[in-house]
Design a protein around this motif. Structure first.
Motif, PDB file in Angstrom:
ATOM      1  N   UNK A 139       0.822  -1.292  -0.017  1.00  0.00           N
ATOM      2  CA  UNK A 139      -0.050   0.008   0.142  1.00  0.00           C
ATOM      3  C   UNK A 139       0.763   1.278   0.162  1.00  0.00           C
ATOM      4  N   UNK A 140       0.820   2.178   1.015  1.00  0.00           N
ATOM      5  CA  UNK A 140       1.485   3.207   1.050  1.00  0.00           C
ATOM      6  C   UNK A 140       2.401   3.388   2.216  1.00  0.00           C
ATOM      7  N   UNK A 141       2.614   2.268   2.826  1.00  0.00           N
ATOM      8  CA  UNK A 141       3.416   2.119   3.827  1.00  0.00           C
ATOM      9  C   UNK A 141       4.861   2.500   3.750  1.00  0.00           C
ATOM     10  N   UNK A 142       5.467   3.145   4.607  1.00  0.00           N
ATOM     11  CA  UNK A 142       6.857   3.279   4.602  1.00  0.00           C
ATOM     12  C   UNK A 142       7.726   1.905   4.716  1.00  0.00           C
ATOM     13  N   UNK A 149      18.396  -7.862   7.759  1.00  0.00           N
ATOM     14  CA  UNK A 149      17.846  -8.975   7.741  1.00  0.00           C
ATOM     15  C   UNK A 149      16.198  -8.567   8.104  1.00  0.00           C
ATOM     16  N   UNK A 150      15.901  -7.378   8.538  1.00  0.00           N
ATOM     17  CA  UNK A 150      14.558  -7.261   8.996  1.00  0.00           C
ATOM     18  C   UNK A 150      13.826  -6.011   8.050  1.00  0.00           C
ATOM     19  N   UNK A 151      12.602  -6.537   7.628  1.00  0.00           N
ATOM     20  CA  UNK A 151      12.047  -5.526   6.762  1.00  0.00           C
ATOM     21  C   UNK A 151      10.426  -5.155   7.355  1.00  0.00           C
ATOM     22  N   UNK A 152      10.512  -3.832   7.588  1.00  0.00           N
ATOM     23  CA  UNK A 152       8.975  -3.211   7.801  1.00  0.00           C
ATOM     24  C   UNK A 152       8.242  -2.692   6.782  1.00  0.00           C
ATOM     25  N   UNK A 154       5.617   0.367   7.545  1.00  0.00           N
ATOM     26  CA  UNK A 154       4.922   0.758   8.593  1.00  0.00           C
ATOM     27  C   UNK A 154       3.625   1.874   8.370  1.00  0.00           C
ATOM     28  N   UNK A 155       2.754   1.838   9.253  1.00  0.00           N
ATOM     29  CA  UNK A 155       1.741   2.770   9.122  1.00  0.00           C
ATOM     30  C   UNK A 155       1.735   3.100  10.470  1.00  0.00           C
ATOM     31  N   UNK A 156       0.960   4.423  10.907  1.00  0.00           N
ATOM     32  CA  UNK A 156       0.721   4.823  12.222  1.00  0.00           C
ATOM     33  C   UNK A 156       0.296   3.703  13.261  1.00  0.00           C
ATOM     34  N   UNK A 157      -0.828   3.038  12.836  1.00  0.00           N
ATOM     35  CA  UNK A 157      -1.455   2.111  13.997  1.00  0.00           C
ATOM     36  C   UNK A 157      -0.611   0.801  13.848  1.00  0.00           C
ATOM     37  N   UNK A 158      -0.238   0.357  12.701  1.00  0.00           N
ATOM     38  CA  UNK A 158       0.345  -0.803  12.654  1.00  0.00           C
ATOM     39  C   UNK A 158       1.579  -1.105  11.762  1.00  0.00           C
ATOM     40  N   UNK A 159       2.169  -2.267  11.685  1.00  0.00           N
ATOM     41  CA  UNK A 159       3.305  -2.474  10.746  1.00  0.00           C
ATOM     42  C   UNK A 159       3.157  -3.778  10.593  1.00  0.00           C
ATOM     43  N   UNK A 160       3.997  -4.124   9.443  1.00  0.00           N
ATOM     44  CA  UNK A 160       4.210  -5.669   8.914  1.00  0.00           C
ATOM     45  C   UNK A 160       5.647  -5.790   9.158  1.00  0.00           C
ATOM     46  N   UNK A 225      -3.106 -14.271   4.938  1.00  0.00           N
ATOM     47  CA  UNK A 225      -2.937 -14.461   3.598  1.00  0.00           C
ATOM     48  C   UNK A 225      -3.205 -12.769   2.798  1.00  0.00           C
ATOM     49  N   UNK A 226      -4.316 -12.311   3.271  1.00  0.00           N
ATOM     50  CA  UNK A 226      -4.665 -11.134   2.488  1.00  0.00           C
ATOM     51  C   UNK A 226      -3.685 -10.232   2.851  1.00  0.00           C
ATOM     52  N   UNK A 227      -2.890  -9.987   3.997  1.00  0.00           N
ATOM     53  CA  UNK A 227      -1.705  -8.932   4.041  1.00  0.00           C
ATOM     54  C   UNK A 227      -0.673  -9.362   3.296  1.00  0.00           C
ATOM     55  N   UNK A 228      -0.323 -10.582   3.236  1.00  0.00           N
ATOM     56  CA  UNK A 228       0.748 -11.203   2.287  1.00  0.00           C
ATOM     57  C   UNK A 228       0.547 -10.751   0.895  1.00  0.00           C
ATOM     58  N   UNK A 229      -0.630 -11.209   0.590  1.00  0.00           N
ATOM     59  CA  UNK A 229      -0.880 -11.066  -0.996  1.00  0.00           C
ATOM     60  C   UNK A 229      -1.181  -9.670  -1.543  1.00  0.00           C
ATOM     61  N   UNK A 230      -1.401  -8.689  -0.492  1.00  0.00           N
ATOM     62  CA  UNK A 230      -1.374  -7.418  -0.976  1.00  0.00           C
ATOM     63  C   UNK A 230       0.061  -6.520  -1.015  1.00  0.00           C
ATOM     64  N   UNK A 231       1.164  -7.484  -0.968  1.00  0.00           N
ATOM     65  CA  UNK A 231       2.542  -6.883  -0.790  1.00  0.00           C
ATOM     66  C   UNK A 231       2.692  -7.058  -2.352  1.00  0.00           C
ATOM     67  N   UNK A 232       3.352  -5.763  -2.889  1.00  0.00           N
ATOM     68  CA  UNK A 232       3.862  -6.040  -4.405  1.00  0.00           C
ATOM     69  C   UNK A 232       4.929  -6.977  -4.276  1.00  0.00           C
ATOM     70  N   UNK A 233       5.049  -7.932  -5.208  1.00  0.00           N
ATOM     71  CA  UNK A 233       6.038  -8.840  -5.162  1.00  0.00           C
ATOM     72  C   UNK A 233       6.702  -8.755  -6.670  1.00  0.00           C
TER      73      UNK A 233
END
Length: 333
Positions: A139-142, A149-152, A154-160, A225-233
């Motif tokens: 999405x528009x997350x930072x 080795x760690x990937x974030x 980030x949004x204000x209220x949550x992060x992946x 699965x939805x969160x993973x699928x929404x990531x542009x790969x």
DNA sequence: GGTCGCTCAGAAAGGTGTTG
DNA sequence: CAACACCTTTCTGAGCGACC
């Protein structure tokens, strides 16, 4: 599937078996008092990975509210492993917490969940270790990479979060030959949806009380699965294809590919953030990325491998084969 | 046929004032 | 303070003509 959690119990009657320590809190109303304590998993003799308690006492009215904070996953297993709670273990947790707090299961079920981390660890082959580079946008997350080795996202209220669980578990130890071998052969990929504020993201209404988490447990796999699928790969690892240029469109296609490669995949994608036409942006971006995709061999198919392993693990945690048992467990509480 | 831009609706994210 | 309700803004995908 759950890890860190913050639960608020209203109208909790403090157990006298717990050693409450007064805590000074500045800038709070004079009628309020705070006490802290810890609870351990009494199924184990060792006392590690406690859940932290903060008791707020409004002594004028004799009203107490209790905040429980910590990783129930580590607390339940009494170790930081790659295991994840399945449904039965989660129900176990509820009963254990009730026991430690000297209250009933009903009270714990009514607890508000204000912070929640949903996550799991996948056992992958070590070639998959580079997969973070392929997760280019969400999405528009930072997008932020920490210590390589760690990937974030980030949004204000949550992060992946994506990180190497094996490194995290063994960061302060000297590795034996066995551990060296495990690291060489496997990649323990941990994925987490970390909600700092449940009321401000999609967990609201579905996972904002313990009771709802219990009733909606079966929704967790599709949520993850939805969160993973929404990531542009984008496969940025596989070799380039040998391209034959026969006409102008082949030529443009190849030039675009070379351009993205030279300029950088992430940088190229960022260009679209500045694009003016809101409506066409995602469509254009998709075309742009597809041009890149058609020029790499994708011989390893990282994404497919990730999704397959994800599904396997989710099925296990969801207790798919034990659906009847799951329903029975719900009814007994 | 394909591209472009507008509109619309629903979802998701973020901001703010109120509350205990 | 933390947490929430409520509201605004932003994002996203689908539909639909206009235009080349």
């Amino acid at each position: 599937m759950l890890d860190k959690i913050k639960i608020i119990l209203k109208n909790y009657t403090p157990s006298e078996d717990i050693r409450w320590k007064p805590k000074e809190v500045k800038n709070c109303p004079p009628t309020k008092y705070f006490y802290i304590a810890k609870i351990y998993n009494s199924n184990f003799s060792k006392k590690k990975f406690s859940l932290k308690l903060l008791l707020t006492a409004d002594e004028k009215n004799d009203i107490f509210s209790l905040s429980i904070n910590g990783s129930i996953r580590k607390w339940y297993y009494q170790k930081n492993s790659r295991k994840d709670l399945n449904f039965k273990e989660f129900i176990d947790c509820i009963e254990l917490i009730a026991k430690e707090l000297n209250t009933d299961v009903k009270t714990v079920l009514s607890g508000k969940v204000t912070q929640l981390e949903v996550g799991l660890t996948l056992l992958l082959k070590s070639e998959m270790r580079e997969i973070n580079d392929c997760l280019v946008k969400y999405r528009n997350a930072e997008r932020e990479v920490f210590e390589e080795t760690t990937l974030y996202f980030k949004f204000v209220n949550y992060k992946l979060i994506f990180y190497d669980k094996f490194l995290e578990m063994n960061k302060n130890t000297i590795w034996s030959d066995i551990e060296e071998n495990v690291f060489k052969k496997f990649y323990f990929l941990r994925f987490e949806i970390n909600a700092k504020k449940v009321s401000g993201m999609t967990f609201k209404n579905k996972f904002d009380t313990i009771e709802k988490i219990r009733n909606n447990w079966n929704m967790l796999p599709s949520v993850i699965e939805k969160y993973i699928n929404d990531i542009v790969f984008v496969d940025v690892i596989s070799e380039d294809k040998k391209i034959e240029i026969n006409d102008y469109s082949d030529f443009v296609n190849y030039l675009t590919f070379l351009g993205i490669k030279k300029y950088g995949v992430l940088e190229s994608i960022n260009l679209f953030g500045k694009s003016l036409n809101i409506n066409n942006k995602s469509k254009k971006l998709e075309e742009f990325i597809n041009t890149y995709r058609t020029n790499v061999t994708n011989e390893f198919d990282f994404k497919a491998k990730l999704l397959v392993e994800l599904r396997k693990k989710l099925d296990r945690l969801y207790n798919k084969s034990n659906n009847i048992i799951t329903k029975k467990l719900i009814n007994t509480l």
